[in-house]
Design an enzyme around this catalytic site. Structure first.
Site, PDB file in Angstrom:
ATOM      1  N   ASN A   9      -2.581   2.958 -13.687  1.00 27.33           N
ATOM      2  CA  ASN A   9      -1.336   0.978 -13.403  1.00 27.33           C
ATOM      3  C   ASN A   9      -2.492   0.715 -11.870  1.00 27.33           C
ATOM      4  O   ASN A   9      -2.859   1.381 -11.165  1.00 27.33           O
ATOM      5  CB  ASN A   9      -0.278   1.393 -11.790  1.00 27.33           C
ATOM      6  CG  ASN A   9       0.235  -0.417 -11.196  1.00 27.33           C
ATOM      7  OD1 ASN A   9      -0.091  -1.082 -11.957  1.00 27.33           O
ATOM      8  ND2 ASN A   9       1.281  -0.196 -10.636  1.00 27.33           N
ATOM      9  N   LYS A  11      -3.057  -2.423 -10.881  1.00 26.84           N
ATOM     10  CA  LYS A  11      -3.035  -3.078  -9.365  1.00 26.84           C
ATOM     11  C   LYS A  11      -3.564  -4.508  -9.391  1.00 26.84           C
ATOM     12  O   LYS A  11      -4.085  -4.115 -10.333  1.00 26.84           O
ATOM     13  CB  LYS A  11      -2.528  -2.605  -8.097  1.00 26.84           C
ATOM     14  CG  LYS A  11      -1.593  -1.321  -8.655  1.00 26.84           C
ATOM     15  CD  LYS A  11      -1.075  -0.847  -7.106  1.00 26.84           C
ATOM     16  CE  LYS A  11      -0.405   0.667  -7.200  1.00 26.84           C
ATOM     17  NZ  LYS A  11       0.246   1.417  -6.032  1.00 26.84           N
ATOM     18  N   HIS A  95       8.298  -2.793  -9.601  1.00 30.78           N
ATOM     19  CA  HIS A  95       7.412  -1.585  -9.313  1.00 30.78           C
ATOM     20  C   HIS A  95       7.348  -1.741  -8.121  1.00 30.78           C
ATOM     21  O   HIS A  95       8.191  -2.971  -7.508  1.00 30.78           O
ATOM     22  CB  HIS A  95       5.735  -2.119  -9.297  1.00 30.78           C
ATOM     23  CG  HIS A  95       5.733  -1.030  -9.047  1.00 30.78           C
ATOM     24  ND1 HIS A  95       4.884  -1.007  -7.905  1.00 30.78           N
ATOM     25  CD2 HIS A  95       4.247   0.008  -9.485  1.00 30.78           C
ATOM     26  CE1 HIS A  95       3.777   0.207  -7.121  1.00 30.78           C
ATOM     27  NE2 HIS A  95       3.824   0.416  -7.968  1.00 30.78           N
ATOM     28  N   GLU A  97       5.982  -2.692  -5.195  1.00 29.05           N
ATOM     29  CA  GLU A  97       5.405  -3.939  -4.826  1.00 29.05           C
ATOM     30  C   GLU A  97       5.872  -4.631  -4.746  1.00 29.05           C
ATOM     31  O   GLU A  97       5.750  -5.889  -4.243  1.00 29.05           O
ATOM     32  CB  GLU A  97       3.814  -3.140  -5.057  1.00 29.05           C
ATOM     33  CG  GLU A  97       3.182  -2.244  -3.711  1.00 29.05           C
ATOM     34  CD  GLU A  97       1.702  -2.380  -5.131  1.00 29.05           C
ATOM     35  OE1 GLU A  97       1.329  -2.358  -6.417  1.00 29.05           O
ATOM     36  OE2 GLU A  97       1.772  -0.048  -4.782  1.00 29.05           O
ATOM     37  N   GLU A 168       9.933   6.769  -8.261  1.00 28.63           N
ATOM     38  CA  GLU A 168       8.726   6.630  -7.517  1.00 28.63           C
ATOM     39  C   GLU A 168       9.264   6.398  -6.614  1.00 28.63           C
ATOM     40  O   GLU A 168       9.320   5.581  -5.649  1.00 28.63           O
ATOM     41  CB  GLU A 168       7.776   5.345  -7.886  1.00 28.63           C
ATOM     42  CG  GLU A 168       7.101   5.242  -9.114  1.00 28.63           C
ATOM     43  CD  GLU A 168       6.069   3.855  -9.060  1.00 28.63           C
ATOM     44  OE1 GLU A 168       4.738   4.887  -9.660  1.00 28.63           O
ATOM     45  OE2 GLU A 168       5.234   2.964  -9.379  1.00 28.63           O
ATOM     46  N   GLY A 174       0.848   5.856  -2.738  1.00 29.62           N
ATOM     47  CA  GLY A 174      -0.535   4.757  -2.195  1.00 29.62           C
ATOM     48  C   GLY A 174      -0.716   5.903  -0.674  1.00 29.62           C
ATOM     49  O   GLY A 174      -1.731   5.536   0.057  1.00 29.62           O
ATOM     50  N   SER A 214       1.059   9.602  -5.419  1.00 31.94           N
ATOM     51  CA  SER A 214       0.140   9.875  -5.288  1.00 31.94           C
ATOM     52  C   SER A 214      -0.613  10.877  -6.378  1.00 31.94           C
ATOM     53  O   SER A 214      -0.389  12.491  -5.560  1.00 31.94           O
ATOM     54  CB  SER A 214       0.280  10.464  -4.211  1.00 31.94           C
ATOM     55  OG  SER A 214      -0.209  10.009  -2.880  1.00 31.94           O
TER      56      SER A 214
HETATM   57  P1  PGA Z   1      -0.916   6.003  -6.757  1.00 35.63           P
HETATM   58  O1  PGA Z   1       0.425   4.930  -7.292  1.00 35.63           O
HETATM   59  O2  PGA Z   1      -0.696   7.257  -7.507  1.00 35.63           O
HETATM   60  O3  PGA Z   1      -1.504   5.191  -5.702  1.00 35.63           O
HETATM   61  O4  PGA Z   1       0.103   6.745  -5.410  1.00 35.63           O
HETATM   62  C1  PGA Z   1       1.839   4.706  -7.956  1.00 35.63           C
HETATM   63  C2  PGA Z   1       1.532   3.509  -8.604  1.00 35.63           C
HETATM   64  O5  PGA Z   1       2.100   2.582  -7.271  1.00 35.63           O
HETATM   65  O6  PGA Z   1       2.564   3.553  -9.310  1.00 35.63           O
END
Ligand code: PGA
Length: 250
Positions: A9, A11, A95, A97, A168, A174, A214
């Protein structure tokens, strides 16, 4: 048998030129699709050239979002119908976000899931977990179960089989601090149990449930070794082709 999915992903990262160069760099180094399905979710502007670059390879290109209407006066939105026609057959929805920064709620995400399926898109529905790292089990159960019941509301048995869910935990996204495999498994198991309560055992055994937050080349094997974890959704570590290939070919 559930074929695992490893999905990046990106983003809001990468220009069109960078996106195409990335696809060209990885497309000949991916596992066969009967072993692992590899996918990349990219910004809308990059999708069509990426689909062209990935043509004939095992790589699937996914949108990161879409709207719940097929067409009309919705300035700035991405049509699920147009995505499908452009060869983009998968979309991430809900997601964390989108929920936190753009205020999307379960009702809107459910409408988007329905619209995606109506247009032939397979959604990856993200189930965030905003509870703290270690909270009372009951709270966590209610949270995840509530998300799944609301986001997947009203889907038929055929439709739910086309859905992938990504568990998640917010604190893992992140942060560089992944859930440990047993915590990740606990969340994915709860999601499968909820789908089992809604649709029965057979369906629940077919639906793929990913872990995201992560994920790195170092922790992917332990996470994917768990029974209810059918793959991973990878943010930061999907941005570099060599790192992403290490995860895909772990
Ligand atoms: P990340 O993001 O691997 O940077 O933690 C995962 C996600 O937002 O799906």
């Amino acid at each position: 048998m559930r074929i695992p999915i490893i999905a990046g992903n990106w983003k809001m990262n990468k220009t069109v030129a960078e996106s195409v160069a990335f696809v060209n760099q990885i497309k000949d180094h991916l596992p066969a699709t009967d072993q692992v399905q590899t996918a990349l979710a990219a910004p809308a502007l990059s999708l069509v050239p990426m689909v062209q670059a990935a043509s004939g390879s095992p790589l699937k290109i996914m949108a990161e979002n879409c709207y719940f209407e097929d067409a009309g006066a919705f300035t700035g939105e991405v049509s699920p119908h147009a995505l499908y026609q452009a060869g983009v057959h998968h979309v991430i929805l809900g997601h964390s976000e989108r929920r936190k920064i753009f205020g999307e709620d379960d009702e809107m995400i459910n409408k988007k899931v329905v619209a995606a399926l109506r247009n032939g898109l397979c959604p990856i529905v993200c189930c965030d977990d905003t509870m703290g790292r270690r909270v009372a089990n009951d709270d966590k159960i209610h949270w995840v179960v509530g998300r799944i019941l609301a986001d997947l509301k009203g889907l038929t048995t055929d439709e739910i089989r086309k859905v992938t869910v990504a568990y998640e935990p917010d604190w893992a996204i992140g942060s560089g601090q992944s859930a440990d495999p047993s915590q990740a498994e606990e969340g994915c198991y709860l999601i499968r149990q909820t789908i089992c309560d809604m649709y029965g055992d057979d369906v629940a055994n077919d639906v793929r449930i990913l872990y995201g937050g992560s994920v790195t080349p170092d922790n992917v094997s332990a996470l994917m070794a768990k029974n209810d974890i059918d793959g991973v959704l990878v943010g930061s570590d999907s941005l570099d082709p060599e790192t992403f290939l290490k995860i895909v070919n772990h």
